[in-house]
Structure formats: C-alpha cells, structure tokens
Design an enzyme around this catalytic site. Structure first.
Site, PDB file in Angstrom:
ATOM      1  N   ARG A  58       0.808  -1.215   0.000  1.00  0.00           N
ATOM      2  CA  ARG A  58       0.000   0.000   0.000  1.00  0.00           C
ATOM      3  C   ARG A  58       0.842   1.267   0.000  1.00  0.00           C
ATOM      4  NH1 ARG A  58      -4.396  -1.995   4.285  1.00  0.00           N
ATOM      5  NH2 ARG A  58      -2.465  -2.652   5.224  1.00  0.00           N
ATOM      6  N   GLU A  95       6.100  -9.481  16.390  1.00  0.00           N
ATOM      7  CA  GLU A  95       5.645  -9.990  17.683  1.00  0.00           C
ATOM      8  C   GLU A  95       5.916 -11.489  17.794  1.00  0.00           C
ATOM      9  OE1 GLU A  95       1.632  -9.972  20.456  1.00  0.00           O
ATOM     10  OE2 GLU A  95       1.639  -8.920  18.544  1.00  0.00           O
TER      11      GLU A  95
END
Length: 170
Positions: A58, A95
């Site tokens: 994007r 993460e």
C-alpha cells in the site's frame, strides 16, 4: 475534509479483536484520494526531497502519486524475492517471528534526501526497517508520511528521530 469518514472499518479482520482500517474506500473516492495526496505533497514541498520510497504494497498506492506530484522518482521496498536486481535486505522482528524487506542496491545514492510514504503506522516495525535500508544505502530520511496512524500502538516511538506526519489518527 474529514478523511475518517472515507475509511471503512471492518471488525474482526484479519482475526478476532482487530478493527481493520480499509483504505480502498478512500482510494475510490476521487476527492478524498486527491486531498490525501495533495496534503502529503504540501507537507513535503519545502523538504527538498529527491526520492519517495514506498513499502510494499500500500506504500506503492500512496507513494507513487506523491512522487509524481513532487516531480521525483519512486523506489519500491519489497518483500523477499520480488526484486530482480542486486538487493540489500534487512530482517526485523515481529511480535511472533521475523520478516524481511529488500531494496535494489543501486536505487539510492549517497546523500539523496528520501521521504517514506505509507498507508498506515501501527507498531512502526516495517517503516523502521525501511529507514535502516535507506540509511544503509547512504540516503537521508527527511520525512515519513502516513495516511493513517494508530496512536494506541505507539509506532511513532520507534521513529522519534524522524519527521513524522499522519493525516488521520485513531
């Protein structure tokens, strides 16, 4: 213009508990898209930018019209295996695991002034990796521009040494 009204929010996507900010509704609204691109161009106009860098995918959508509007080149930063030339890569932590970004080694010359343009600032990991790649090639990151910032994730903290601008904040 209230750009938040042009962003569709999809609950529990891509997994339960995530409230996804869908920019396709902003992109399909000609006035909102033009306003967004023009606002980023306005912020960058006096920063003497040589290149715009956009992270996959994007960042391509927001970065290329900004580059066009400023009359400068656009450099994509891609996921592994997408660039055909000699590449520089940077692995960064997520993460749960790691990810890697790549850029062509010859895409940025030493001393070039670079702005990063992307759609969303969340935790800041991807854009922080992009800054590392740009600086490894000798570029100077003069600004980082986002359409949306999720302030509660504190991604701006990782980018504290840079000029950061976000059009929409949640």
């Amino acid at each position: 213009m209230d750009l938040k009204k042009t962003i569709r929010e999809i609950e529990d996507f891509p997994k339960p508990g995530i409230n996804f900010k869908d920019i396709t509704t902003l992109l399909s609204n000609a006035d909102a898209f033009r306003y967004s691109v023009d606002a980023i161009i306005k912020d960058l106009k006096e920063k003497d930018v040589d290149l715009i860098v956009g992270p996959e995918a994007r960042g391509f959508l927001m970065g290329t019209p900004v580059a066009y509007g400023l009359g400068v080149g656009f450099i994509p930063i891609r996921k592994p295996g997408k660039l055909p030339g000699e590449i520089e890569s940077y692995e960064y932590g997520l993460e749960y695991g790691t990810d890697t970004l790549e850029i062509h080694k010859d895409s940025i010359k030493k001393g070039q002034r670079v702005a990063i343009v992307d759609d969303l600032l969340a935790t800041g990991g991807t854009v922080e990796a992009a800054t590392k790649l740009i600086e490894k090639l000798g570029g100077e990151v003069v600004s980082i521009q986002f359409l949306i910032e999720l302030e509660f994730l504190n991604g701006r903290d990782k980018l504290s040494k840079y000029d950061v601008n976000s059009l929409i904040k949640y």
